[in-house]
Design a protein around this motif. Structure first.
Motif, PDB file in Angstrom:
ATOM      1  N   GLY A  47      33.965  44.802  36.171  1.00 17.38           N
ATOM      2  CA  GLY A  47      34.021  43.657  37.068  1.00 17.38           C
ATOM      3  C   GLY A  47      33.313  42.460  36.466  1.00 17.38           C
ATOM      4  O   GLY A  47      33.131  42.361  35.249  1.00 17.38           O
ATOM      5  N   TYR A 338      30.526  42.514  40.418  1.00 21.31           N
ATOM      6  CA  TYR A 338      31.278  41.958  41.545  1.00 21.31           C
ATOM      7  C   TYR A 338      32.777  41.999  41.276  1.00 21.31           C
ATOM      8  O   TYR A 338      33.223  42.106  40.129  1.00 21.31           O
ATOM      9  CB  TYR A 338      30.842  40.504  41.800  1.00 21.31           C
ATOM     10  N   GLU A 339      33.549  41.875  42.347  1.00 21.58           N
ATOM     11  CA  GLU A 339      35.010  41.895  42.258  1.00 21.58           C
ATOM     12  C   GLU A 339      35.566  40.641  41.596  1.00 21.58           C
ATOM     13  O   GLU A 339      36.608  40.692  40.933  1.00 21.58           O
ATOM     14  CB  GLU A 339      35.620  42.004  43.668  1.00 21.58           C
ATOM     15  N   ALA A 340      34.884  39.502  41.788  1.00 20.45           N
ATOM     16  CA  ALA A 340      35.417  38.211  41.339  1.00 20.45           C
ATOM     17  C   ALA A 340      34.298  37.371  40.751  1.00 20.45           C
ATOM     18  O   ALA A 340      33.115  37.746  40.798  1.00 20.45           O
ATOM     19  CB  ALA A 340      36.083  37.492  42.511  1.00 20.45           C
ATOM     20  N   ARG A 353      30.040  45.167  44.037  1.00 17.92           N
ATOM     21  CA  ARG A 353      30.850  46.362  43.773  1.00 17.92           C
ATOM     22  C   ARG A 353      29.973  47.501  43.274  1.00 17.92           C
ATOM     23  O   ARG A 353      30.132  48.645  43.674  1.00 17.92           O
ATOM     24  CB  ARG A 353      31.932  46.041  42.743  1.00 17.92           C
TER      25      ARG A 353
END
Length: 365
Positions: A47, A338-340, A353
């Motif tokens: 990620g 993190y996802e983004a 995440r």
């Protein structure tokens, strides 16, 4: 190499706001950017990666009534960890939390010792409550027992005046800060109002907590001296409620608190625009819950600080200010996935995440 504990972290590793790499490895709890040789099996997480977040104003071991037991302190620390906060500057606690240093599953803590306040001029059971003649001695004691910081209470409500007033005479503050510096400690102070700020800064203070009383007269002084602020906007949001509770007994204080609250975003933005270092702190552990670091970053953005600088205030810049490494070769593998891209939208910080502490995936443990 097969006997070593290895974690592969890949995706977009934000070593700095513009320094983005494709992967890193955590080997025996330490970061390396060289693939370890001879490793056949390892765990992988993927990620957008930040160094473990910093809460530069947090109180592990404290609640609204004073010191708490170890079990409660542990819950507080775990809540912060699961929110991605892996480095805490504990800005004053009445509890002994040194045992946390022996736990590799809890955030790392930089302690400022116990608050030092004027007699009957702070929250009960929180501070050493003393008179000015004892200030230097208490600062010296806390400097020796802390992790390089001392915390003063710079102003508080004066019941006779019915409003916030400074707690310490200028001469005693100068002597106390000089003594802390001689002992290798930095000094910070709780300050809500305007009147204590000039004396503290000219006396050599290193940081001010909350700093809601900054004005066009004192902002240039802070900037010139390089004095940092930790605005704790999630705490300042409680001012109207506090003002309502004190309205009948202390109407001047209540009106003052409402004014400070009303201009809070303008104050922080003006400080940032002037070049004052601004860092993320939540003031968790008193009346506020732990785990609010993402909300505080969002508040800084709401105040007008650009997203990347608000992110730096809890990541790269904050770690540098506190003298702790980020995602550097050989550093402890403390990071959040993190996802983004959090640089594009800091709200991502609210949903990690994965949380990796000392090279191990914790994820709510």
């Amino acid at each position: 190499m097969s006997d070593h504990e290895v974690l592969h972290v890949k995706g977009r590793v934000l070593v700095g706001p513009e320094d983005v790499r494709d992967e890193l490895w955590a080997v025996d709890g330490r970061i390396t950017y060289e693939r370890p040789l001879g490793v056949r099996e390892f765990a992988t997480v993927e990620g957008w990666v930040l160094p473990g977040l910093v809460d530069a104003h947090c109180h592990v071991g404290l609640d609204a009534h004073g010191a708490v037991d170890a079990e409660t302190s542990e819950r507080q620390a775990l809540t912060d960890r699961d929110a991605g906060t892996l480095l805490i500057r504990d800005a004053g606690s009445a509890a002994d939390t040194r045992w946390i240093d022996d736990r590799d599953d809890l955030p790392k803590i930089i302690r400022a010792g116990r608050h030092i306040a004027r007699t009957r001029r702070y929250i009960r059971n929180y501070a050493h409550e003393i008179e000015p003649g004892d200030l230097v001695a208490h600062v010296a004691a806390e400097a020796r027992r802390s992790d390089g910081w001392v915390k003063l209470v710079g102003d508080w409500i004066d019941r006779e005046a019915g409003d916030l007033t400074p707690c310490w005479p200028r001469g005693e503050v100068e002597a106390a800060i000089a003594q802390a510096h001689r002992l290798g400690a930095r000094v910070t102070a709780h300050c809500f109002a305007e009147d204590s700020l000039r004396d503290l800064v000219e006396a050599g203070i290193d940081c001010v907590e909350h700093a809601t009383g900054l004005t066009e007269d004192t902002i240039p002084l802070f900037a010139e001296r390089g004095v940092a602020i930790v605005p704790t906007l999630v705490n300042i949001a409680t001012f109207p409620h506090l003002a309502d509770g004190g309205e009948a007994k202390f109407p001047r204080w209540s009106a003052h608190m409402r004014r400070l609250h009303a201009r809070r975003y303008d104050t922080v933005r003006a400080a940032y625009d002037a070049g004052i270092p601004v860092f993320v702190g939540t003031d968790a552990g008193g009346a506020l819950a732990h785990g609010l670091v993402a909300e505080e970053v969002a508040e800084l953005v709401r105040a007008g600080i650009p997203a990347r600088d608000a992110l730096g205030a809890t990541a790269w810049a904050a770690r540098e200010w506190l003298g702790r490494p980020g995602l550097e070769e050989g550093a402890p593998a403390d990071l959040v996935v993190y996802e983004a891209d959090p640089r594009a939208d800091v709200r991502v910080l609210g949903a990690p995440r994965h949380v990796v502490l000392n090279g191990r995936v914790r994820d709510g443990g």
